[in-house]
Write an enzyme that holds these catalytic residues in place. Structure first.
Site, PDB file in Angstrom:
ATOM      1  N   GLY A 146       0.784  -1.204   0.154  1.00  0.00           N
ATOM      2  CA  GLY A 146      -0.065   0.075  -0.041  1.00  0.00           C
ATOM      3  C   GLY A 146       0.667   1.104  -0.020  1.00  0.00           C
ATOM      4  N   THR A 166       3.134   4.306   1.258  1.00  0.00           N
ATOM      5  CA  THR A 166       4.350   4.550   2.136  1.00  0.00           C
ATOM      6  C   THR A 166       3.847   5.039   3.489  1.00  0.00           C
ATOM      7  OG1 THR A 166       5.754   4.991   0.135  1.00  0.00           O
ATOM      8  CG2 THR A 166       6.604   5.584   2.436  1.00  0.00           C
ATOM      9  N   GLY A 169       2.404   2.269   5.314  1.00  0.00           N
ATOM     10  CA  GLY A 169       3.237   1.108   5.696  1.00  0.00           C
ATOM     11  C   GLY A 169       4.123   1.503   6.807  1.00  0.00           C
ATOM     12  N   GLU A 196       5.563  -3.524   0.743  1.00  0.00           N
ATOM     13  CA  GLU A 196       5.858  -3.074  -0.783  1.00  0.00           C
ATOM     14  C   GLU A 196       5.068  -1.821  -0.837  1.00  0.00           C
ATOM     15  OE1 GLU A 196       4.848  -2.486  -4.146  1.00  0.00           O
ATOM     16  OE2 GLU A 196       3.800  -4.365  -4.334  1.00  0.00           O
ATOM     17  N   CYS A 224       1.480   0.137  -8.592  1.00  0.00           N
ATOM     18  CA  CYS A 224       2.794   0.486  -7.869  1.00  0.00           C
ATOM     19  C   CYS A 224       3.987   0.823  -8.697  1.00  0.00           C
ATOM     20  CB  CYS A 224       3.094  -0.128  -6.596  1.00  0.00           C
ATOM     21  SG  CYS A 224       3.040  -1.866  -7.057  1.00  0.00           S
ATOM     22  N   GLU A 242       3.718  10.233  -5.857  1.00  0.00           N
ATOM     23  CA  GLU A 242       3.143   9.235  -6.524  1.00  0.00           C
ATOM     24  C   GLU A 242       1.652   9.647  -6.974  1.00  0.00           C
ATOM     25  OE1 GLU A 242       2.247   5.469  -4.326  1.00  0.00           O
ATOM     26  OE2 GLU A 242       2.745   4.494  -6.261  1.00  0.00           O
TER      27      GLU A 242
HETATM   28  P1  ADP Z   1      -4.111   3.641  -0.731  1.00  0.00           P
HETATM   29  O1  ADP Z   1      -4.006   5.069  -0.430  1.00  0.00           O
HETATM   30  O2  ADP Z   1      -3.525   3.464  -1.858  1.00  0.00           O
HETATM   31  O3  ADP Z   1      -5.602   3.074  -0.631  1.00  0.00           O
HETATM   32  P2  ADP Z   1      -3.351   2.620   1.703  1.00  0.00           P
HETATM   33  O4  ADP Z   1      -1.915   2.533   2.259  1.00  0.00           O
HETATM   34  O5  ADP Z   1      -4.109   3.512   2.591  1.00  0.00           O
HETATM   35  O6  ADP Z   1      -3.171   2.875   0.265  1.00  0.00           O
HETATM   36  O7  ADP Z   1      -4.192   1.282   2.005  1.00  0.00           O
HETATM   37  C1  ADP Z   1      -3.665   0.147   1.860  1.00  0.00           C
HETATM   38  C2  ADP Z   1      -4.244  -1.146   2.893  1.00  0.00           C
HETATM   39  O8  ADP Z   1      -3.990  -0.568   4.013  1.00  0.00           O
HETATM   40  C3  ADP Z   1      -5.665  -0.979   2.596  1.00  0.00           C
HETATM   41  O9  ADP Z   1      -6.170  -2.324   2.713  1.00  0.00           O
HETATM   42  C4  ADP Z   1      -6.005  -0.325   3.800  1.00  0.00           C
HETATM   43  O10 ADP Z   1      -7.357  -0.528   4.272  1.00  0.00           O
HETATM   44  C5  ADP Z   1      -4.990  -0.384   4.782  1.00  0.00           C
HETATM   45  N1  ADP Z   1      -4.972   0.573   5.964  1.00  0.00           N
HETATM   46  C6  ADP Z   1      -5.189   1.851   5.865  1.00  0.00           C
HETATM   47  N2  ADP Z   1      -4.888   2.576   6.953  1.00  0.00           N
HETATM   48  C7  ADP Z   1      -4.037   1.562   7.912  1.00  0.00           C
HETATM   49  C8  ADP Z   1      -3.426   1.720   9.155  1.00  0.00           C
HETATM   50  N3  ADP Z   1      -3.451   2.530   9.858  1.00  0.00           N
HETATM   51  N4  ADP Z   1      -3.301   0.210   9.366  1.00  0.00           N
HETATM   52  C9  ADP Z   1      -3.210  -0.923   8.587  1.00  0.00           C
HETATM   53  N5  ADP Z   1      -3.573  -1.013   7.710  1.00  0.00           N
HETATM   54  C10 ADP Z   1      -4.299   0.332   6.892  1.00  0.00           C
END
Ligand code: ADP
Length: 497
Positions: free
Chosen positions: A248, A250, A253, A270, A304, A401
């Site tokens: 997802g 940065t 992450g 990643e 990505c 990005e």
């Molecule tokens: P995008 O902006 O590409 O949606 P995110 O990084 O927000 O990317 O989302 C990727 C994943 O992380 C999704 O499954 C989302 O629900 C999850 N997610 C969002 N916030 C959190 C958090 N604080 N802790 C763990 N997972 C999260």
């Protein structure tokens, strides 16, 4: 709850897809049963091609997550999966791959509806998930250990053991392949699993979950907690998991890594990218144009590894951009389920507004913004393919990005300049070199700071090829033999002779 479909969308769906959409199982799957979620946070499932809400579901709560982790722990500890003969695990995973392949037509439609991606791309997603599953099924019997030349009064071995409970948090752009990069090696080596799909794309994960049960994967081995950030945060902080794999942004992450630090959970990340495509004057230009097109328009740029920064020899710049814009006119923007569509909508209204705002800001800052077609005047989240020239290095559109169909173009003067611009990004996921000079190809590839360098090709993924990033793109490699390190632990056994 039945999915509500616009008549024009319903008309594009196969009977099998309509049947499944009649009552998709959108609840936590824990210990082999679909549970009623213990939360009243409601999340919409939206068709990005029409903006219509298809159905809703309740997010999994922290208690649901705790139950899912506990079910995975029980299933791990009692050996129902970890102590099966490796051939038996391989057989079940191959069975799962066969079931997925048999239903590929339906799942691809479900995925195109849920993500907005063109049906042809959704089919490739399912094929990739099947291939990754088959590849790791084979690994179940191949994770060999070693005999160590310790002092001769001992017999010492290092054997590969499963880690325990593995968790995955996945994004919306490639729901099934990215889940499979994590699920397939985890299961092959005998781990149990808790998955949290993106809140925006829960349908295909629900479908796969049903197939896991049908394939004879024992209850409790695969658990799923649909939900948004709060559900993910609860999973990342859970003391009951042994490893978490995240794909997802940065920023998220970093949050996952902070949460995992509290319990010393292993992490692989990643994350984002802003991957450069370097086109040298000696490149095969038509091939490079094809590669740049594939690199940025695939999945409407929501990739990505999107090749979102074109760096081109100054002498070629104008001609290359003209050719690219000409070719871009061939794209057909539309609903993912329409067989003619080659460029779908973005995933959500928020994402469309974010991308549009970034482009508008670039224009206000003096960049030259060119699009080849207006976005369709429909309610879906469409953004036209956009090429941005006359950008300044480090300007937000060139640095951030975008995750949309937006390509920035910068000219370079020589090889050093090209490498300097390529490496100036905070990210380091992928990159490409377009050149017919073999020495240049090797020189430049060596100097690029990226997890992957594609040369005279772009976006090649295969189960055998390790994939991951450096710098703000994260760490840890998925796919290939690299996953053995992430989903097994070495056990040293020393026998006194
Ligand atoms: P995008 O902006 O590409 O949606 P995110 O990084 O927000 O990317 O989302 C990727 C994943 O992380 C999704 O499954 C989302 O629900 C999850 N997610 C969002 N916030 C959190 C958090 N604080 N802790 C763990 N997972 C999260």
């Amino acid at each position: 709850m039945t999915v509500q479909l616009a008549p024009e969308v319903r008309g594009l769906l196969l009977p099998g897809t309509l049947d499944w959409l009649d009552e998709p199982p959108l609840s936590p799957y824990i210990g082999g049963t679909w549970r009623t979620p213990r939360s009243d946070t409601v999340i919409d499932v939206v068709d990005p091609g029409t903006g219509q809400t298809l159905t809703t579901y309740a997010a999994s709560s922290a208690e649901d997550v705790a139950d899912a982790v506990a079910a995975a722990r029980t299933a791990f500890d009692d050996g129902r999966w970890s102590e099966l003969d490796p051939e038996a695990r391989e057989e079940r995973l191959r069975h799962l791959a066969d079931l997925l392949e048999a239903d590929a037509g339906t799942i691809a439609q479900v995925e195109a509806l849920d993500t907005g991606k063109p049906l042809a791309e959704a089919r490739l997603d399912i094929a990739e998930a099947v291939a990754v599953l088959r590849y790791y099924a084979g690994w179940a019997t191949k994770a060999e250990g070693s005999v160590i030349p310790a002092p001769r009064c001992f017999l010492a071995t290092a054997t590969r053991e499963p880690i325990g409970v593995c968790a995955a948090i996945t994004p919306w752009n490639y729901p099934l392949p990215i889940l499979m990069y994590k699920l397939a090696p985890a299961l092959a080596f005998g781990n149990t699993f808790v998955a949290k799909p993106s809140e925006q794309t829960v349908l295909s994960t629900a479908y796969l979950t049903e197939l896991c049960a049908a394939a004879g994967i024992p209850d409790g081995v695969v658990n799923v907690v649909p939900g948004a950030g709060a559900t993910g945060a609860a999973l990342a902080a859970s003391p009951g998991i042994d490893k978490i794999a995240f794909t997802g942004s940065t920023r998220t992450g970093q949050a996952v890594m902070r949460a995992a630090a509290g319990t010393l959970t292993r992490v692989s990340l990643e994350l984002g990218g802003k991957s450069p495509q370097l086109v040298f004057a000696d490149a095969d230009i038509p091939a490079a144009v094809d590669g740049v097109m594939a690199g940025i328009w695939t999945n409407t740029g929501q990739v990505c590894v999107a090749g979102s920064r074109l760096l081109v020899d100054r002498r070629l710049h104008d001609e290359f951009v003209t050719e690219l814009l000409d070719r871009t006119r061939d794209l057909v923007i539309g609903h993912g389920l329409d067989p003619a569509t080659t460029l779908g909508p973005l995933i959500s209204r928020d994402q469309r507004d974010r991308v549009t705002a970034l482009v508008e800001r670039a224009a206000a800052d003096g960049a030259d913004v060119r699009t080849t077609a207006p976005a369709p005047g429909r309610d879906g989240y469409f953004v036209p393919p956009t090429v941005v020239t006359r950008v300044r290095p480090g300007q937000s559109i060139e640095r951030e990005e975008v995750f949309g169909p937006v390509l920035t173009v910068l000219p370079f003067d020589d090889e050093d300049d090209a490498v300097r611009l390529a490496n100036s990004s905070p990210y380091g996921l992928a990159s490409a070199v377009w050149s017919t000079d073999a020495s240049r190809v090797h020189r430049v590839s060596r100097r690029l700071r990226a997890g992957t360098v594609w040369v005279n090709t772009y976006g090649v993924f295969h189960p055998t090829l390790p994939f991951g990033g450096v710098k703000a793109s994260g760490f840890g490699r998925e796919l290939g033999s690299a996953a053995v390190e992430h989903y097994t632990e070495l056990k040293t056994t020393v026998i006194g002779l």
